[in-house]
Design an enzyme around this catalytic site. Sequence first.
Site, PDB file in Angstrom:
ATOM      1  N   ASP A   1      -0.201   5.110   0.830  1.00  0.00           N
ATOM      2  CA  ASP A   1      -0.473   6.129   1.856  1.00  0.00           C
ATOM      3  C   ASP A   1      -0.524   5.508   3.243  1.00  0.00           C
ATOM      4  OD1 ASP A   1      -0.647   8.401   0.171  1.00  0.00           O
ATOM      5  OD2 ASP A   1      -2.605   7.706  -0.507  1.00  0.00           O
TER       6      ASP A   1
ATOM      7  N   ASP B   1       0.870  -1.168   0.000  1.00  0.00           N
ATOM      8  CA  ASP B   1       0.000   0.000   0.000  1.00  0.00           C
ATOM      9  C   ASP B   1       0.918   1.232   0.000  1.00  0.00           C
ATOM     10  OD1 ASP B   1      -2.306   1.711   0.593  1.00  0.00           O
ATOM     11  OD2 ASP B   1      -1.484   1.809   2.636  1.00  0.00           O
TER      12      ASP B   1
HETATM   13 MG   LIG Z   1      -2.931   3.113   3.566  1.00  0.00          MG
END
Ligand SMILES: [Mg+2]
Length: 236
Positions: free
Chosen positions: A11, A9
Amino acid sequence: MKTAAFIFDVDGTLAETEEAHRQAFNATFAAAGLDWHWDAPLYGELLKVTGGKERIRAFLERAYPGVVMSDESIVGLHRQKTKAYGDIIVGGGVPLRPGVRELIQFAKLQGIKTAVATTTNLPNVDALCVAFWGEPAGAVFDVIAAGDEAPRKKPAPDIYTIALDRLGLEPKDCIAFEDSRNGLLSAKSAGLRVVVTPSQYSTGEDFTEADLCLPDLTGFDVAHFTRAPAEGLENP
Ligand SMILES: [Mg+2]
């Protein structure tokens, strides 16, 4: 059991980017003459909605029920926000989280492929990679699955399924790295083993389904999965 790929992932997992996103949203609203301001507690709530355009829409419905804003207007606002975010990131305002650079380096040395699976869009991922590695995302990661490529955003498995297809690998041979419950559920739904490193905005969420939960990636050892596969997984 050999691990063939790490899927990240972006962010909150690679970097604590959410404050930069929040600043970029607020700067965009101000520049557009809107008197909207997302403070940190409100943004924490809005983060339950994945995707920037979806988040703006959710805010409108919550704060101004009955007010209509066209998809085109939201897309336009989001485009401006992406530019504002890129400026913040390229300006060097956000560091990588501890252990991220070392783990990606380790993967390259071990022949483990790397991918990103994110609901943020490609220009945002490129801005981060240029800031941290001096190269666009395609030069840092073997596979990129980002933004609106997935018809359904996290917690749906779609973006991870796209990344796995592009890697040409089975989920059982890969490990996902996430920071949020939505991300954890997305990766789990795609059949992946998941390491969670909670971030500023996701601390306190429920990570019961995670295979491993760590404060950050400095303590991650891929041997954890080689030595002790989780119940139901293939034996090494
Ligand atoms: Mg995230």
